[in-house]
Scaffold this motif. Structure first.
Motif, mmCIF file in Angstrom:
data_model
loop_
_atom_site.group_PDB
_atom_site.id
_atom_site.type_symbol
_atom_site.label_atom_id
_atom_site.label_comp_id
_atom_site.label_asym_id
_atom_site.label_seq_id
_atom_site.Cartn_x
_atom_site.Cartn_y
_atom_site.Cartn_z
ATOM 1 N N GLY A 1 0.736 -1.357 0.081
ATOM 2 C CA GLY A 1 -0.056 -0.082 -0.064
ATOM 3 C C GLY A 1 0.908 1.201 -0.076
ATOM 4 N N PHE A 2 0.293 2.512 -0.589
ATOM 5 C CA PHE A 2 0.972 3.610 -0.342
ATOM 6 C C PHE A 2 1.056 4.318 0.938
ATOM 7 N N THR A 3 2.061 4.882 1.053
ATOM 8 C CA THR A 3 2.414 5.372 2.723
ATOM 9 C C THR A 3 3.355 6.617 2.309
ATOM 10 N N LEU A 4 3.261 7.534 3.448
ATOM 11 C CA LEU A 4 4.540 8.529 3.540
ATOM 12 C C LEU A 4 4.896 8.396 4.736
ATOM 13 N N LYS A 5 4.982 7.406 5.508
ATOM 14 C CA LYS A 5 5.133 7.379 6.888
ATOM 15 C C LYS A 5 6.885 7.492 6.867
ATOM 16 N N TRP A 6 7.483 6.838 5.903
ATOM 17 C CA TRP A 6 8.842 6.642 5.799
ATOM 18 C C TRP A 6 9.616 8.039 5.734
ATOM 19 N N TYR A 7 8.938 8.880 4.875
ATOM 20 C CA TYR A 7 9.451 10.127 4.835
ATOM 21 C C TYR A 7 9.071 11.105 6.245
ATOM 22 N N GLY A 8 7.963 10.875 7.000
ATOM 23 C CA GLY A 8 7.823 11.398 7.927
ATOM 24 C C GLY A 8 8.721 10.766 9.087
ATOM 25 N N ALA A 9 9.021 9.897 8.999
ATOM 26 C CA ALA A 9 10.051 9.311 9.953
ATOM 27 C C ALA A 9 11.347 10.068 9.794
ATOM 28 N N LEU A 10 11.896 10.050 8.312
ATOM 29 C CA LEU A 10 13.162 10.701 8.226
ATOM 30 C C LEU A 10 13.279 12.105 8.652
ATOM 31 N N PHE A 11 12.109 13.069 8.528
ATOM 32 C CA PHE A 11 12.092 14.255 8.853
ATOM 33 C C PHE A 11 11.912 14.451 10.206
ATOM 34 N N SER A 12 11.696 13.481 11.062
ATOM 35 C CA SER A 12 11.236 13.571 12.467
ATOM 36 C C SER A 12 12.682 13.973 13.230
ATOM 37 N N SER A 13 12.240 14.647 14.397
ATOM 38 C CA SER A 13 13.459 15.123 15.174
ATOM 39 C C SER A 13 14.211 14.155 15.914
ATOM 40 N N SER A 14 13.627 12.762 15.896
ATOM 41 C CA SER A 14 14.064 11.750 16.366
ATOM 42 C C SER A 14 15.281 11.111 15.995
ATOM 43 N N ASN A 15 15.418 11.593 14.363
ATOM 44 C CA ASN A 15 16.194 10.902 13.433
ATOM 45 C C ASN A 15 17.418 11.939 13.190
ATOM 46 N N ARG A 16 17.719 12.649 13.983
ATOM 47 C CA ARG A 16 18.760 13.687 13.627
ATOM 48 C C ARG A 16 20.207 13.111 13.590
ATOM 49 N N GLU A 17 20.449 12.113 13.866
ATOM 50 C CA GLU A 17 21.859 11.311 13.806
ATOM 51 C C GLU A 17 21.804 11.216 12.088
ATOM 52 N N ILE A 18 20.756 10.867 11.638
ATOM 53 C CA ILE A 18 20.869 10.588 10.067
ATOM 54 C C ILE A 18 21.346 11.808 9.178
ATOM 55 N N TRP A 19 20.739 12.924 9.598
ATOM 56 C CA TRP A 19 21.351 14.289 8.957
ATOM 57 C C TRP A 19 22.600 14.477 9.527
ATOM 58 N N MET A 20 23.030 14.278 10.564
ATOM 59 C CA MET A 20 24.274 14.612 10.848
ATOM 60 C C MET A 20 25.419 13.827 10.117
ATOM 61 N N ALA A 21 24.991 12.287 10.041
ATOM 62 C CA ALA A 21 25.746 11.621 9.232
ATOM 63 C C ALA A 21 25.914 12.034 7.989
ATOM 64 N N PHE A 22 24.832 12.516 7.296
ATOM 65 C CA PHE A 22 24.765 12.891 5.820
ATOM 66 C C PHE A 22 25.664 14.351 5.709
ATOM 67 N N GLU A 23 25.530 15.166 6.737
ATOM 68 C CA GLU A 23 26.257 16.306 6.644
ATOM 69 C C GLU A 23 27.827 16.125 6.559
ATOM 70 N N ARG A 24 28.267 15.034 7.649
ATOM 71 C CA ARG A 24 29.704 14.696 7.629
ATOM 72 C C ARG A 24 29.810 13.855 6.231
ATOM 73 N N SER A 25 29.265 13.352 5.796
ATOM 74 C CA SER A 25 29.411 12.522 4.549
ATOM 75 C C SER A 25 29.646 13.417 3.420
ATOM 76 N N LEU A 26 28.898 14.736 3.284
ATOM 77 C CA LEU A 26 29.176 15.752 2.228
ATOM 78 C C LEU A 26 30.353 16.622 2.779
ATOM 79 N N ILE A 27 30.699 16.750 3.916
ATOM 80 C CA ILE A 27 32.192 17.401 4.224
ATOM 81 C C ILE A 27 33.135 16.520 3.818
ATOM 82 N N ILE A 28 33.168 15.245 4.054
ATOM 83 C CA ILE A 28 34.141 14.398 3.749
ATOM 84 C C ILE A 28 34.495 14.389 2.155
#
Length: 268
Positions: A44-71
């Motif tokens: 079925g169709f859902t947007l919950k994975w994008y909601g989980a991605l942009f939630s404040s509880s997944n701040r570590e993912i964005w920090m890892a992405f930022e470090r990957s871009l810097i490196i």
């Protein structure tokens, strides 16, 4: 070879290549809207994975992405500078030293990633350098510079040295000639090599795994890997025992048919 006229064969080949390259990406994008967790079947169709991605509880993912871009960005810039200068040196000068230089450039292209990761880790440990973001950047530059060098060397194959000679005859200095004559001609090759280096740096995991610092939680990942290996061992072991028993029974049967004593008969 396709000429100026429109060719159906060329269109078909181009379409197949584009489908081969971009169909997996399209499937991945489609599965990002799948309600199923593993994507094996459409639930079925859902947007919950994008909601989980942009939630404040997944701040570590964005920090890892930022470090990957810097490196990746730092490794790309350094690789473009070192790779361009190495390509120019290999193109202009010949000799035994350049043969060794070629070997140093080609080695990271053919060396397995796990071997390079272990080698870099041993080097950092030997010189007493603590692993962290700096060692990751150095490791990424080590293998990215070879790809940039090869790309710029391919660009230099069609380079006309008479252009630089004409600039010298008109009174231009070496630095002015490089930045206003040589560099603009090599710029497409440098950009292509930089894009390739950036992609490889973002994609790399094996080398980064070895040279990352304590903040990378290597111990946890090793324990997790050991746990997975332990589970796999226990699942595979019954099959291994069954295969070994089958081979042993077949061997004993053949020895009995030939009149030879089996190891069980010798023990008894």
């Amino acid at each position: 070879r396709c000429g100026m006229r429109h060719s159906k064969f060329c269109t078909i080949v181009l379409s197949l290549v584009l489908i081969f390259l971009y169909l997996p990406v399209a499937v991945l994008i489609a599965n990002s809207f799948n309600m199923s967790k593993y994507g094996g079947e459409w639930a079925g169709f859902t947007l919950k994975w994008y909601g989980a991605l942009f939630s404040s509880s997944n701040r570590e993912i964005w920090m890892a992405f930022e470090r990957s871009l810097i490196i990746a960005g730092t490794a790309t810039i350094a690789s473009c500078i070192l790779g361009t200068t190495a390509a120019i040196a290999l193109h202009r000068w010949r000799g035994r030293l350049q043969t060794a230089h070629y070997g140093m450039i080609y080695t990271p292209l053919v060396m397995p990633e796990i071997l390079m990761g272990i080698s870099l880790l041993m080097m950092f440990t030997a010189i007493g350098m603590q692993c962290g973001m700096l060692t990751i950047i150095i490791a990424h530059i080590t293998f990215c510079v070879s790809y940039v060098t090869m790309t710029v060397l391919a660009r230099l194959q069609d380079f006309d040295d008479r252009i630089t000679e004409a600039a010298y005859d008109l009174g231009a200095g070496a630095i002015y000639t490089f930045f206003h004559v040589t560099l603009p001609i090599l710029l497409p090759g440098i950009i292509a090599g930089g894009l390739l280096a950036f992609t490889l740096s973002i994609d790399d995991f094996v080398i980064t795994f070895f040279v990352t610092g304590p903040g990378g939680d290597i111990g946890k990942r090793l324990d997790h890997s050991a746990g997975i290996a332990h589970q796999i061992h226990h699942k595979i072991r019954p099959f291994g025992l069954a295969i070994r028993s089958k081979i042993g029974n077949t061997h004993n049967s053949r020895m009995a048919e030939s009149g030879q004593k089996t190891p069980f008969d010798l023990k008894s």
